[in-house]
Design a protein around this motif. Structure first.
Motif, PDB file in Angstrom:
ATOM      1  N   SER A  68     -41.957 -83.285   5.683  1.00 23.93           N
ATOM      2  CA  SER A  68     -41.515 -81.988   6.198  1.00 23.93           C
ATOM      3  C   SER A  68     -42.017 -81.804   7.623  1.00 23.93           C
ATOM      4  O   SER A  68     -43.191 -82.004   7.909  1.00 23.93           O
ATOM      5  N   VAL A  69     -41.109 -81.423   8.521  1.00 20.45           N
ATOM      6  CA  VAL A  69     -41.469 -81.153   9.911  1.00 20.45           C
ATOM      7  C   VAL A  69     -41.143 -79.695  10.183  1.00 20.45           C
ATOM      8  O   VAL A  69     -39.972 -79.308  10.212  1.00 20.45           O
ATOM      9  N   GLU A  70     -42.202 -78.892  10.344  1.00 18.05           N
ATOM     10  CA  GLU A  70     -42.019 -77.454  10.534  1.00 18.05           C
ATOM     11  C   GLU A  70     -41.217 -77.179  11.801  1.00 18.05           C
ATOM     12  O   GLU A  70     -41.441 -77.784  12.841  1.00 18.05           O
ATOM     13  N   GLY A  71     -40.245 -76.278  11.692  1.00 14.47           N
ATOM     14  CA  GLY A  71     -39.431 -75.890  12.840  1.00 14.47           C
ATOM     15  C   GLY A  71     -38.308 -76.861  13.147  1.00 14.47           C
ATOM     16  O   GLY A  71     -37.702 -76.784  14.211  1.00 14.47           O
ATOM     17  N   SER A  72     -38.034 -77.792  12.243  1.00 15.45           N
ATOM     18  CA  SER A  72     -36.948 -78.745  12.486  1.00 15.45           C
ATOM     19  C   SER A  72     -36.016 -78.770  11.276  1.00 15.45           C
ATOM     20  O   SER A  72     -36.222 -78.072  10.300  1.00 15.45           O
ATOM     21  N   ASN A  73     -35.007 -79.626  11.357  1.00 22.65           N
ATOM     22  CA  ASN A  73     -34.066 -79.761  10.242  1.00 22.65           C
ATOM     23  C   ASN A  73     -34.469 -80.910   9.323  1.00 22.65           C
ATOM     24  O   ASN A  73     -33.642 -81.477   8.641  1.00 22.65           O
ATOM     25  N   THR A  74     -35.756 -81.257   9.319  1.00 24.32           N
ATOM     26  CA  THR A  74     -36.248 -82.335   8.480  1.00 24.32           C
ATOM     27  C   THR A  74     -37.084 -81.773   7.338  1.00 24.32           C
ATOM     28  O   THR A  74     -38.274 -81.517   7.501  1.00 24.32           O
ATOM     29  N   PRO A  75     -36.473 -81.554   6.167  1.00 27.61           N
ATOM     30  CA  PRO A  75     -37.258 -81.111   5.019  1.00 27.61           C
ATOM     31  C   PRO A  75     -37.960 -82.312   4.385  1.00 27.61           C
ATOM     32  O   PRO A  75     -37.453 -83.433   4.429  1.00 27.61           O
ATOM     33  N   GLY A  76     -39.117 -82.091   3.822  1.00 28.57           N
ATOM     34  CA  GLY A  76     -39.825 -83.173   3.163  1.00 28.57           C
ATOM     35  C   GLY A  76     -39.230 -83.473   1.805  1.00 28.57           C
ATOM     36  O   GLY A  76     -38.649 -82.607   1.155  1.00 28.57           O
ATOM     37  N   ASP A  77     -39.374 -84.720   1.375  1.00 26.24           N
ATOM     38  CA  ASP A  77     -38.966 -85.067   0.019  1.00 26.24           C
ATOM     39  C   ASP A  77     -39.849 -84.306  -0.956  1.00 26.24           C
ATOM     40  O   ASP A  77     -40.971 -83.913  -0.641  1.00 26.24           O
ATOM     41  N   VAL A  78     -39.349 -84.107  -2.161  1.00 26.17           N
ATOM     42  CA  VAL A  78     -40.068 -83.358  -3.183  1.00 26.17           C
ATOM     43  C   VAL A  78     -40.372 -84.298  -4.346  1.00 26.17           C
ATOM     44  O   VAL A  78     -39.463 -84.863  -4.953  1.00 26.17           O
ATOM     45  N   VAL A  79     -41.667 -84.475  -4.623  1.00 23.36           N
ATOM     46  CA  VAL A  79     -42.128 -85.317  -5.723  1.00 23.36           C
ATOM     47  C   VAL A  79     -42.249 -84.452  -6.973  1.00 23.36           C
ATOM     48  O   VAL A  79     -42.761 -83.330  -6.911  1.00 23.36           O
ATOM     49  N   ILE A  80     -41.770 -84.971  -8.098  1.00 23.51           N
ATOM     50  CA  ILE A  80     -41.874 -84.267  -9.374  1.00 23.51           C
ATOM     51  C   ILE A  80     -43.052 -84.883 -10.123  1.00 23.51           C
ATOM     52  O   ILE A  80     -43.036 -86.068 -10.458  1.00 23.51           O
ATOM     53  N   TRP A  81     -44.097 -84.081 -10.366  1.00 22.16           N
ATOM     54  CA  TRP A  81     -45.292 -84.604 -11.030  1.00 22.16           C
ATOM     55  C   TRP A  81     -45.932 -83.508 -11.876  1.00 22.16           C
ATOM     56  O   TRP A  81     -46.115 -82.390 -11.407  1.00 22.16           O
TER      57      TRP A  81
END
Length: 127
Positions: A68-81
């Protein structure tokens, strides 16, 4: 991944696109082999104070994940745990040609999905 207890871990690769002034997200399901561990107190010290008490863990993997990069169009992947979703917020690359791998820091993630809230409430109630 050379780890003591490798597991198959599910994740959602997320992308975002700005359409008519509104961010639209899409997700693709995937899996990787890795390890999930709690952060140590020393590791917490290197994070901004506002990030230290939101629920954090570290993820080790041979698979590159999006951060995830704050303020950009790059959301971080989401891990399911452990029945919860964790967004990748930091990345450390270990590419020393000995045991190449990635170390990620992931934060508890709430995407507003009602099912997530029910799971979280149920887990909290059991503790």
């Amino acid at each position: 991944m050379s780890t003591l207890f490798p597991r198959t871990i599910s994740y959602k690769h997320r992308t975002a696109e700005l359409v008519n002034g509104v961010w639209e997200f899409s997700e693709t399901d995937g899996t990787f082999t890795g390890s999930v561990q709690p952060l140590t107190g020393k590791e917490l010290q290197f994070l901004p104070e506002g990030r230290r008490d939101i629920g954090l863990m570290k993820v080790y993997s041979n698979t590159p994940l999006s951060v995830s990069v704050e303020g950009s169009n790059t959301p971080g992947d989401v891990v399911i745990w452990a029945g919860r979703k964790w967004e990748i917020i930091r990345e450390l690359v270990f590419a020393n040609d000995l045991i190449n791998h990635y170390k990620y820091i992931a934060a508890l993630f709430n995407d507003g999905d009602e099912n997530d809230e029910e799971t979280t409430e149920g887990e909290d109630a059991e503790q």
